[in-house]
Design a protein around this motif. Structure first.
Motif, PDB file in Angstrom:
ATOM      1  N   ALA A  22     -52.241 -25.345 -14.147  1.00 12.62           N
ATOM      2  CA  ALA A  22     -51.283 -25.225 -13.087  1.00 12.62           C
ATOM      3  C   ALA A  22     -50.397 -24.441 -14.487  1.00 12.62           C
ATOM      4  CB  ALA A  22     -51.061 -26.166 -12.608  1.00 12.62           C
ATOM      5  N   LYS A  23     -49.016 -24.160 -14.090  1.00 11.45           N
ATOM      6  CA  LYS A  23     -48.338 -23.202 -15.094  1.00 11.45           C
ATOM      7  C   LYS A  23     -47.111 -22.770 -14.591  1.00 11.45           C
ATOM      8  CE  LYS A  23     -49.687 -18.913 -16.237  1.00 11.45           C
ATOM      9  NZ  LYS A  23     -50.074 -18.002 -17.339  1.00 11.45           N
ATOM     10  N   LEU A  24     -45.648 -23.191 -15.062  1.00 11.24           N
ATOM     11  CA  LEU A  24     -44.275 -22.732 -14.320  1.00 11.24           C
ATOM     12  C   LEU A  24     -44.477 -21.460 -15.768  1.00 11.24           C
ATOM     13  CD1 LEU A  24     -42.652 -25.447 -12.933  1.00 11.24           C
ATOM     14  CD2 LEU A  24     -43.917 -23.715 -11.440  1.00 11.24           C
ATOM     15  N   LYS A  25     -44.031 -20.401 -15.022  1.00 15.78           N
ATOM     16  CA  LYS A  25     -43.293 -19.355 -16.049  1.00 15.78           C
ATOM     17  C   LYS A  25     -42.543 -17.898 -15.284  1.00 15.78           C
ATOM     18  CE  LYS A  25     -45.058 -16.549 -19.539  1.00 15.78           C
ATOM     19  NZ  LYS A  25     -46.307 -15.064 -20.412  1.00 15.78           N
ATOM     20  N   GLY A  26     -40.957 -18.054 -15.528  1.00 15.39           N
ATOM     21  CA  GLY A  26     -40.726 -16.826 -15.041  1.00 15.39           C
ATOM     22  C   GLY A  26     -40.073 -17.274 -13.832  1.00 15.39           C
ATOM     23  N   GLY A  27     -39.941 -18.304 -12.745  1.00 12.96           N
ATOM     24  CA  GLY A  27     -39.815 -19.045 -11.956  1.00 12.96           C
ATOM     25  C   GLY A  27     -41.115 -18.782 -11.084  1.00 12.96           C
ATOM     26  N   ILE A  28     -42.925 -18.638 -11.734  1.00 11.32           N
ATOM     27  CA  ILE A  28     -43.556 -18.455 -10.780  1.00 11.32           C
ATOM     28  C   ILE A  28     -44.676 -19.473 -11.178  1.00 11.32           C
ATOM     29  CG2 ILE A  28     -45.431 -16.904 -10.231  1.00 11.32           C
ATOM     30  CD1 ILE A  28     -43.237 -15.788  -9.259  1.00 11.32           C
ATOM     31  N   CYS A  29     -45.090 -19.868 -10.154  1.00 11.79           N
ATOM     32  CA  CYS A  29     -46.228 -21.095 -10.170  1.00 11.79           C
ATOM     33  C   CYS A  29     -47.568 -20.400 -10.176  1.00 11.79           C
ATOM     34  CB  CYS A  29     -45.888 -22.196  -9.794  1.00 11.79           C
ATOM     35  SG  CYS A  29     -47.018 -23.353  -9.403  1.00 11.79           S
ATOM     36  N   GLU A  30     -48.099 -20.779 -11.732  1.00 13.34           N
ATOM     37  CA  GLU A  30     -49.818 -19.935 -11.189  1.00 13.34           C
ATOM     38  C   GLU A  30     -50.563 -21.491 -11.586  1.00 13.34           C
ATOM     39  OE1 GLU A  30     -50.932 -16.602 -13.132  1.00 13.34           O
ATOM     40  OE2 GLU A  30     -52.666 -17.994 -14.140  1.00 13.34           O
ATOM     41  N   TYR A  31     -51.625 -21.221 -10.507  1.00 12.63           N
ATOM     42  CA  TYR A  31     -52.326 -22.267 -10.525  1.00 12.63           C
ATOM     43  C   TYR A  31     -54.266 -21.709 -10.375  1.00 12.63           C
ATOM     44  CZ  TYR A  31     -51.692 -22.381  -5.781  1.00 12.63           C
ATOM     45  OH  TYR A  31     -52.202 -21.700  -4.194  1.00 12.63           O
ATOM     46  N   ALA A  32     -54.811 -22.963 -10.074  1.00  8.44           N
ATOM     47  CA  ALA A  32     -56.430 -22.620  -9.788  1.00  8.44           C
ATOM     48  C   ALA A  32     -56.913 -24.034  -9.360  1.00  8.44           C
ATOM     49  CB  ALA A  32     -57.097 -21.525 -11.005  1.00  8.44           C
ATOM     50  N   TYR A  33     -57.843 -23.391  -8.728  1.00  9.24           N
ATOM     51  CA  TYR A  33     -59.101 -24.334  -8.237  1.00  9.24           C
ATOM     52  C   TYR A  33     -60.786 -24.014  -8.982  1.00  9.24           C
ATOM     53  CZ  TYR A  33     -56.035 -25.355  -4.713  1.00  9.24           C
ATOM     54  OH  TYR A  33     -54.850 -25.150  -4.003  1.00  9.24           O
ATOM     55  N   SER A  34     -60.997 -25.360  -8.998  1.00 13.47           N
ATOM     56  CA  SER A  34     -63.055 -25.405  -9.959  1.00 13.47           C
ATOM     57  C   SER A  34     -63.560 -25.226  -8.782  1.00 13.47           C
ATOM     58  CB  SER A  34     -63.293 -26.577 -10.193  1.00 13.47           C
ATOM     59  OG  SER A  34     -63.550 -27.368  -8.803  1.00 13.47           O
ATOM     60  N   PRO A  35     -63.924 -23.587  -9.138  1.00 17.79           N
ATOM     61  CA  PRO A  35     -65.265 -22.965  -8.084  1.00 17.79           C
ATOM     62  C   PRO A  35     -65.524 -24.287  -7.410  1.00 17.79           C
ATOM     63  CG  PRO A  35     -66.047 -22.182 -10.038  1.00 17.79           C
ATOM     64  CD  PRO A  35     -65.392 -23.356 -10.237  1.00 17.79           C
ATOM     65  N   ALA A  36     -66.635 -24.943  -7.642  1.00 18.43           N
ATOM     66  CA  ALA A  36     -67.083 -26.069  -6.493  1.00 18.43           C
ATOM     67  C   ALA A  36     -66.051 -26.490  -6.080  1.00 18.43           C
ATOM     68  CB  ALA A  36     -67.596 -27.114  -7.548  1.00 18.43           C
ATOM     69  N   LEU A  37     -65.074 -27.180  -6.064  1.00 24.59           N
ATOM     70  CA  LEU A  37     -63.853 -27.813  -5.265  1.00 24.59           C
ATOM     71  C   LEU A  37     -63.412 -26.185  -3.843  1.00 24.59           C
ATOM     72  CD1 LEU A  37     -62.914 -30.184  -4.279  1.00 24.59           C
ATOM     73  CD2 LEU A  37     -60.295 -29.708  -5.980  1.00 24.59           C
ATOM     74  N   ALA A  38     -62.660 -25.613  -5.235  1.00 22.71           N
ATOM     75  CA  ALA A  38     -62.709 -23.976  -3.833  1.00 22.71           C
ATOM     76  C   ALA A  38     -63.565 -23.978  -2.803  1.00 22.71           C
ATOM     77  CB  ALA A  38     -62.610 -22.854  -4.394  1.00 22.71           C
ATOM     78  N   GLU A  39     -64.906 -24.066  -2.845  1.00 27.63           N
ATOM     79  CA  GLU A  39     -66.180 -23.583  -1.739  1.00 27.63           C
ATOM     80  C   GLU A  39     -65.650 -24.773  -0.500  1.00 27.63           C
ATOM     81  OE1 GLU A  39     -70.030 -24.094  -3.280  1.00 27.63           O
ATOM     82  OE2 GLU A  39     -69.521 -21.983  -4.376  1.00 27.63           O
ATOM     83  N   LYS A  40     -65.571 -26.180  -1.476  1.00 32.24           N
ATOM     84  CA  LYS A  40     -64.861 -27.609   0.245  1.00 32.24           C
ATOM     85  C   LYS A  40     -63.776 -27.191   0.081  1.00 32.24           C
ATOM     86  CE  LYS A  40     -69.199 -28.849  -1.451  1.00 32.24           C
ATOM     87  NZ  LYS A  40     -70.463 -28.972  -0.712  1.00 32.24           N
ATOM     88  N   LEU A  41     -63.310 -26.878  -0.236  1.00 32.62           N
ATOM     89  CA  LEU A  41     -61.812 -26.773   1.241  1.00 32.62           C
ATOM     90  C   LEU A  41     -61.344 -25.809   0.929  1.00 32.62           C
ATOM     91  CD1 LEU A  41     -59.137 -27.538  -2.429  1.00 32.62           C
ATOM     92  CD2 LEU A  41     -59.755 -28.853  -0.745  1.00 32.62           C
ATOM     93  N   TYR A  42     -62.284 -24.257   1.190  1.00 34.00           N
ATOM     94  CA  TYR A  42     -62.421 -22.911   2.151  1.00 34.00           C
ATOM     95  C   TYR A  42     -63.707 -23.284   3.277  1.00 34.00           C
ATOM     96  CZ  TYR A  42     -62.568 -18.656   3.691  1.00 34.00           C
ATOM     97  OH  TYR A  42     -62.716 -17.475   4.756  1.00 34.00           O
ATOM     98  N   ASP A  43     -64.360 -24.779   3.065  1.00 31.66           N
ATOM     99  CA  ASP A  43     -65.477 -24.714   3.898  1.00 31.66           C
ATOM    100  C   ASP A  43     -64.728 -24.926   5.309  1.00 31.66           C
ATOM    101  OD1 ASP A  43     -67.593 -25.846   6.046  1.00 31.66           O
ATOM    102  OD2 ASP A  43     -67.892 -27.070   4.769  1.00 31.66           O
ATOM    103  N   PRO A  44     -65.084 -24.123   6.507  1.00 30.53           N
ATOM    104  CA  PRO A  44     -64.377 -24.181   7.907  1.00 30.53           C
ATOM    105  C   PRO A  44     -64.991 -24.888   8.826  1.00 30.53           C
ATOM    106  CG  PRO A  44     -65.328 -22.789   7.468  1.00 30.53           C
ATOM    107  CD  PRO A  44     -66.007 -23.094   6.654  1.00 30.53           C
TER     108      PRO A  44
END
Length: 439
Positions: A125-147
């Protein structure tokens, strides 16, 4: 000096995410699907970190599997969490906490095989110019998206919580609303869900019950759209398991479907009702998916020719993503109408929040005075006289002294001083009660 973000753990006014012009895209839904895996591994998160994780997930949800990075305006992020602050240091510390927190899941895959995995909640995660940018690991992203199994966490409800344990309990219980019970959890599992598994203090159930269970249940019942009733199972004299019976909160059962009157006036709502969809289901779909997505699916279903069960087909289209490629464009909205709706919702929310706060403070004062009265009754006459003389000697204002002479330990003018006096005598006197009330 206490930071503005740190002070913002009081309930925030509700936001109508679907009409507020400050929010676009996924943010207009006002709710986020949280996979069981994500819910079960975040017990150690602070209240701020837990709220942050929900908002970041909502912002990224539509592109979890297609984008490697996600962005959100930092001020918008603070607003959605319920903080009106420029305190980027506290926000930065909370983001660091998410990156340092390990997520662990243990669940069945599509073939019924057990799958275990571990990942940081945020890969960066990073904060720059008033914007928060972040990422998830591919494996966790799959679990978080699983409906397949998820809890729909409403952000307006989230904003009302003032303790991390209360919000953690709500998230872990809300997904069982349809079954009416969480089922039995071993006490060790419950302590892990609340993030206190490493604390020797909470190995004693009396202390776990007084400091974690009772306050968290009280906040869920007061704050959210469900009501919880804990039940215990013992092995010998020791409590071995706990479960929570769950029912809708009759006062807040429809909390997660904001703006009902406005929703019923939309063309999309009318089309849903015309297709045989119930009032409640129509409002739920609009709250969860947004007007534009529902309109797209309605058009798609209408273009499929004669359909035997239009409502069922539409439900599948929304749940499984049936439809043409591309994004639907929402119908233009009158800016003046939007501004009026937002202003009205804000005024109503502020009035409700103020009334709720006054009632909560009055109730907290009453329960603390009751606790003081019980403590006094346990003292012998000599101790009671000594207590009164000692307290009177600490009062400098003559008006306050006279009020205490007339009303004793029930003196409202001396409430805060009385509570502090008795807490010095007995540090546990107010255990299990709400936070310090205003005098």
């Amino acid at each position: 000096m206490e930071s503005p973000l740190a002070r913002a753990d009081s309930p925030s006014p509700d936001i109508d995410f679907s009409t507020d012009p400050r929010f676009t895209g996924a943010m207009r839904r006002g709710s986020v699907k949280k996979n069981v895996a994500a819910i079960h591994v975040s017990g150690k998160l602070t209240l701020l970190q837990r709220k942050l994780s929900n908002v970041l997930l909502l912002n990224a949800y539509d592109t979890l599997l297609t984008a490697t990075r996600h962005q959100i305006d930092a001020r918008t992020l603070s607003l959605m969490i319920g903080y009106n602050s420029n305190d980027m240091d506290t926000l930065r510390d909370a983001l660091r906490g998410l990156a340092e927190t390990v997520a662990e899941w243990d669940m069945l895959d599509d073939k019924g095989r057990q799958e275990w995995g571990v990942s940081a909640l945020l890969s960066y995660a990073k904060l720059k110019g008033g914007i928060c940018e972040y990422a998830y690991s591919p494996a966790l992203a799959e679990k978080l998206y699983d409906p397949k199994v998820y809890a729909l966490i409403n952000l307006n409800i989230q904003r009302r919580f003032t303790s991390g344990h209360g919000l953690a309990l709500y998230e872990n219980c809300y997904r069982f609303i349809r079954t009416g019970s969480t089922g039995w959890w071993p006490i060790e599992t419950f302590r892990r869900l609340m993030g206190v598994e490493d604390s020797a203090y909470y190995e004693v159930f009396k202390q776990l019950n007084a400091k974690i269970i009772k306050p968290a249940v009280e906040e869920v019942n007061r704050t959210s759209n469900i009501r919880l009733t804990p039940e215990l199972r013992r092995m010998g004299r020791a409590v071995s398991e706990i479960r929570f019976l769950i029912e809708e909160n009759p006062q807040l059962a429809m909390f997660d479907i904001k703006g009902d009157d406005d929703v019923r006036e939309t063309a999309v709502y009318a089309r849903l009702i015309g297709q045989g969809v119930s009032d409640r289901l129509a409002r739920q779909w609009l709250a969860e998916h947004g007007e534009a997505v529902v309109a797209e699916k309605l058009s798609y279903v209408a273009g499929q020719g004669r359909v035997r069960n239009t409502a069922g087909y539409l439900r599948d289209a929304l749940a499984k993503g049936y439809g043409p490629a591309g994004k639907a464009v929402a119908a233009p909205v009158d800016p003046a109408l939007v501004a009026g709706v937002v202003a009205r919702r804000q005024a109503e929310a502020e009035a409700d929040a103020a009334l709720t706060q006054r009632l909560a403070e009055r109730d907290a004062r009453r329960r603390r005075f009751d606790a003081v009265e019980q403590a006094v009754s346990r003292r012998n006459p000599t101790q009671r006289d000594a207590d009164k003389r000692l307290f009177l000697s600490s009062i400098e204002d003559e008006l306050d002294r006279e009020d205490f002479r007339r009303f004793g330990w029930a003196s409202s003018l001396n409430a805060r001083a009385i509570f502090a006096f008795w807490q010095d005598l007995d540090p546990t006197i107010f255990d299990g009660l709400s936070a310090d009330p205003q005098p």
